[in-house]
Design a protein around this motif. Structure first.
Motif, short mmCIF file in Angstrom:
data_model
loop_
_atom_site.label_atom_id
_atom_site.label_comp_id
_atom_site.label_asym_id
_atom_site.label_seq_id
_atom_site.Cartn_x
_atom_site.Cartn_y
_atom_site.Cartn_z
N LYS A 114 0.84 -1.21 0.00
CA LYS A 114 0.00 0.00 0.00
C LYS A 114 0.87 1.26 0.00
CE LYS A 114 -4.23 -1.57 0.12
NZ LYS A 114 -5.24 -1.14 -0.87
N GLU A 120 -3.05 4.09 4.28
CA GLU A 120 -4.28 3.38 4.65
C GLU A 120 -4.02 2.46 5.82
OE1 GLU A 120 -6.49 1.26 1.56
OE2 GLU A 120 -5.32 2.45 0.15
N GLU A 170 -7.43 -5.55 5.71
CA GLU A 170 -7.21 -5.54 4.26
C GLU A 170 -7.02 -6.98 3.76
OE1 GLU A 170 -7.17 -3.24 1.91
OE2 GLU A 170 -6.43 -4.62 0.35
#
Lengths: 791, 197
Positions: free
Chosen positions: A353, A650, A660
């Protein structure tokens, strides 16, 4: 299923069950010392004594009846019998609590204790000792033996890692049987007899200075008393003082379960955990003893920032400021972000990410293969242990993957310890025997050097370095056409494959390091399940994340054009042309010495998360009570980096990373069971070209011990000595070196001190072979001439 | 220096007694060959035997150390094995042991300077009727040992010095009989046993 009556309870257990398992299954208990879930029952300790009787049948098949009761007449064994070696039969009656049984158990306990020293207050096993517990539960409570106790050597070193206290040994024979039955190396035996008996080894040391092999530490775990002691953990703490955490070992991709025992913030001891589907109860010595680096003085515990050319200790805030200053003018989309592949999935997804937020294509994890492991049909380790043919190609599993090695040894015995009862795995599996005949002809081993497992394989051959594809091609040709002309070993292996229903092909680092994609594709044609050994602990998991370089992105190790980089993990050297380098690591070695900012890395014993082992099994990593100072895991280091770069993240913690991952794999990452789980859905695995070694003149061979374990532990370093450079006598004269000579060599730009081992036999590889952390088909070797050398 | 290198006929003769995949069974006769020839089995010989039977030195050592008839340390030409078990203990084996140690000036595990004698305490030799007794190497027993008989025996052994021993003067077995209200030991031919003289 036969009915058995234990005391007053009637149970049904399968034929072949031992009386010991039947009575535990019924919820009763007897003391035992020599039985073990994975070892043959031998009745050595005579503790599990019970009264047992069975009805008998008349010649016509009817039961012999007792006229008085009208029931089948019970014929009891005279006296008491050892239940571990007694098989149950229909209608058997077992009495564990009758007066004769109780007296027999207490009497045996008294014999066992006659010569046992009363040094429990200073014994490392105290508080976690089977003998202590059983003596308390089943003993008389006082000694009647008035004479002098036998005294013997209390500090008999069996190896650098194991000390034997001869006085404490109760001769249960678990350790002796372990070596023969589990790793298949007969290292220990009883010496002398009667009260003088002790355990010892006459085995000479191998090249690495080990006389008990790579799996010696397990005997300390299974010793029911304090006779076999872990020399690394000796006198470090009492059992009740340790914070014990069960987690998954991340020094290789086995996914072995371990207990990390910490005290006052230090790891004092690592023991094998139990996971019957993976490592059973065995781990290799590097997993067990290779933890001293975590608490070594050389461990990095604060960030370091380069000031006036020198790395100085700093706070995280100062480190963030230094990174900010160093990267202020950099193009975020060109930053290289790299991590070693022994991180958790949570850390991996955070890195993914982060790279995405930066917009960089220069992202990679290392070491890794150039193919997705999940692209082939992989067996579980249980399936490997039950296979009817195993072909090992290009692997030294003894060093690379201890669990795979031991499960193949289990396959050779033809019995997997899988009998389950109310109390768990069978304590006395009567199918297991001492010195079982091994089905050696079910195992074929091919490697570019002679490897340990060849000693146990019915079929074995040393092939030319880099010859894996050719070998697989010949195997396929020989399998489809039995007249195909090839070497006897290949043709026997092909026959073995053709006749097998559950064949497994194990592919190791020699076969996979340079071009896994082609090798896996060629192996897949053979129609067997394929078990490739990942290049690093979580290689099998990180391939599901987007952690490979994008088009024209820089692969780890090929940094041309890169100006700034962040590397997490051990990197050998600072990439050339870099203007700014941030390294996140545990020890100040290699590239970290030349970095601009060094961030202290939390070890894998200090994090929570998930790892994926070589089967593709998702396993939990738990945080042990270790004081890592200010060190942080990769998620923490990325957060610092993001702060410096003004990037919004995030994922800022293990929990958000887990959320996630939940959506990607359909698993609850907060609650992965200790025995592991296979996810219901899998994202497509990514693969990309990787750094290749080539055109070199040395074969790099795997070593169980990792570089960081050697740097952080003088004991391990001293014990295994310098790495060996195996040379044929021809090569030795070419380089002008002698056997046993200490050499300075340069491999792939790295300076290393090694010992030359010169062999005259044909068993050495065609190139010099050097053991170490990095494994590859070939590299460039430069031998700095010894003092006596001429150029 | 290999012991078996020039004895290939002997080795193959011994191995022939066992199935070809059970070479380990040959450990005892091979150990016996070495013990007989050299008086003890050195670590070097253990390794050699392990090689022949395709086993480990540890296992050979384990088998060897189990039996008191193999020695891991050098022994004298006359290896005196004194029985210390119950009947002999009651008949004075402790005194015999002490006397031998003093007289020969050696203790267990040592060899006299002339290489003739070594001493070992052993368990029951199975001749309780002629206690106390000792076994001399593998040549035979010396029984009903008193100080006088021990002195005479050692003198005779020294005189011979070639490993041979004098004929046993105490025919066995010996029985206990009540004669004229006395308990005496008599040999099978009715003679009063020599040890009681």
């Amino acid at each position: 299923m036969p009915k058995v009556i234990v005391n007053d309870r009637e149970i049904e257990v399968a034929n072949g069950t031992s009386a010991l398992d039947a009575l535990f299954h019924a919820g009763f208990d007897v003391p035992y010392f020599c039985s073990n879930e994975y070892l043959s029952p031998v009745g050595a300790c005579r503790m599990c004594l019970v009264e047992a009787g069975s009805p008998r049948k008349n010649p016509d098949g009817s039961w012999m009846m007792d006229d008085a009761t009208g029931q089948p007449k019970l014929f009891f064994f005279p006296g008491t019998v050892a239940s571990c070696t007694l098989a149950i039969s229909e209608g058997m009656v077992i009495k564990t609590t009758s007066a004769p049984a109780v007296k027999a158990q207490a009497g045996m306990m008294e014999f066992t204790l006659i010569n046992h020293p009363l040094d429990c207050p200073t014994c490392d096993k105290g508080g976690a000792c089977e003998l202590q517990d059983r003596a308390y539960e089943y003993g008389y409570g006082e000694a009647r033996f008035e004479f002098t106790r036998r005294h013997a050597d209390k500090h008999h070193a069996l190896s650098d890692f194991i000390v034997l206290d001869k006085e404490r040994c109760i001769h249960c024979k678990r350790c002796v049987r372990y070596f023969e039955e589990i790793p298949g190396e007969e290292k220990l035996d009883f010496i002398e007899r009667g009260g003088h008996t002790y355990i010892d080894s006459m085995e000479s040391e191998d090249l690495a200075g080990r006389n008990l092999g790579n799996f010696s530490g397990n005997i300390g775990d299974i010793c029911p008393v304090g006779a076999l002691l872990d020399n690394v953990a000796r006198f470090r703490g009492r059992n009740w003082e340790y914070d014990c955490t069960q987690t998954t070992a991340m020094n290789n991709a086995d996914g072995a379960s371990i207990w990390v025992d910490a005290r006052t913030g230090r790891i004092e001891r690592i023991r094998a955990g139990s996971n019957s589907s993976v490592n059973e109860i065995w781990i290799n010595d590097a997993t067990r003893y290779g933890h001293e680096w975590v608490d070594a003085d050389s461990r990095l515990k604060t960030p370091l920032v380069r000031k006036n050319g020198k790395l100085e200790p700093a706070s995280w805030d100062e480190a963030v400021a230094a990174i900010k200053a160093g990267l202020i003018s950099t193009d975020k989309t060109k930053l290289g972000v790299y991590s070693s592949a022994d991180i958790t999935l949570e850390e991996g997804v955070a890195l993914e990410k982060f790279a995405a937020a930066l917009g960089t294509i220069n992202v990679d994890h290392f070491p890794r293969l150039n193919a997705a492991l999940s692209s082939v049909n992989r067996p579980t380790l249980d399936e490997l242990a039950r296979a009817d043919a195993v072909i090992v190609i290009g692997a030294d599993l003894y060093e690379e993957s201890g669990t795979t090695y031991l499960r193949i040894e289990e396959m050779l015995k033809g019995v997997v310890s899988d009998l389950k009862y109310n109390h768990g795995t069978a304590l006395a599996d009567l199918r297991l025997k001492e010195r079982m005949d091994r089905k050696r002809n079910k195992l074929a081993v091919f490697a570019p050097i002679r490897v340990k497992q060849m000693e146990h394989a019915g079929i074995s051959e040393v092939y030319a370095i880099g010859g894996e594809l050719e070998l697989l091609k010949q195997l396929l040709a020989s399998k489809s056409n039995s007249n195909f002309e090839t070497t006897p070993a290949i043709s026997s292996a092909a026959k073995l494959l053709a006749g097998a229903k559950n064949a497994v092909i194990v592919l190791g680092s020699f076969a996979l390091a340079s071009d896994a994609a082609s090798v896996l594709a060629a192996a897949a044609k053979l129609g067997a399940k394929i078990l490739p050994i990942p290049a690093a602990a979580n290689g099998a998991g990180l391939e599901f994340l987007n952690l490979t370089p994008g088009q024209n992105g820089r692969t780890y190790g090929q940094f041309e054009g890169l100006k700034t980089a962040f590397i997490s993990g051990y990197a050998a050297d600072r990439p050339k042309d870099l203007e700014f380098l941030v390294v996140h690591t545990t020890q100040l070695v290699g590239a970290a010495l030349k970095a601009d900012v060094v961030l202290p890395q939390a070890s894998n014993y200090e994090k929570r998360g998930t790892t994926v082992n070589l089967e593709g099994r998702f396993l939990p990593v738990q945080q042990a009570a270790v004081n890592g100072g200010e060190s942080m895991d990769l998620i923490g280091a990325i957060s610092a980096l993001a702060d410096a770069l003004d990037v919004k993240l995030e994922i800022r913690g293990t929990r958000s990373a887990g959320r996630e991952l939940n959506t990607r794999f359909g698993l609850d990452f907060e609650n992965i069971p200790l025995e592991g789980v296979f996810p219901s859905k899998k994202p497509t695995a990514k693969a990309a070209a990787t750094l290749r070694f080539g055109g070199g003149d040395v074969l790099l061979t795997p070593r169980m011990w990792q570089e960081k374990m050697l740097i952080g532990s003088a004991r391990v370093r001293e014990s295994i000595g310098l790495d060996n450079l195996m040379l044929s006598s021809t090569d030795a004269s070419k380089f002008g070196v002698k056997d046993g000579e200490k050499l300075e060599v340069n491999v792939n730009g790295q300076d290393r001190t090694v010992i030359a081992r010169v062999f005259n036999t044909a068993s050495v590889p065609s190139l010099p072979a050097l053991e170490g952390d990095v494994v590859g088909s070939s590299a460039v070797l430069k031998v700095a001439m010894a003092a006596s050398g001429d150029d | 220096m290999s012991f078996f290198a020039n004895k290939q006929n002997l080795v193959s003769d011994i191995l022939r007694r066992y199935p070809t995949d059970r070479k380990r069974s040959a450990v005892m006769p091979l150990l016996r060959e070495v013990q007989n020839a050299e008086g003890y089995v050195s670590d070097e010989r253990i390794a050699e035997i392990a090689g022949i039977i395709e086993s480990t030195a540890t296992e050979v050592m384990s088998v060897m150390s189990f039996y008191s008839t193999y020695s891991s340390i050098p022994t004298g030409k006359y290896h005196l094995q004194v029985c210390m078990t119950l009947s002999c203990a009651l008949a004075g084996s402790d005194q015999l042991w002490d006397y031998l140690q003093d007289k020969l000036e050696i203790s267990q595990g040592e060899v006299t300077s002339d290489g003739l004698f070594s001493l070992q305490r052993v368990e029951c030799l199975g001749s309780c009727g002629t206690a106390p007794l000792m076994q001399i190497s593998d040549a035979g027993y010396a029984e009903c040992l008193t100080k006088k008989r021990t002195d005479a025996l050692l003198e005779e052994l020294k005189r011979r010095g070639d490993g041979s021993i004098p004929a046993n003067d105490t025919p066995t077995p010996v029985f206990v009989k009540h004669i004229d209200g006395r308990v005496v030991q008599v040999t099978s031919d009715g003679q009063i046993a020599g040890g009681n003289a």
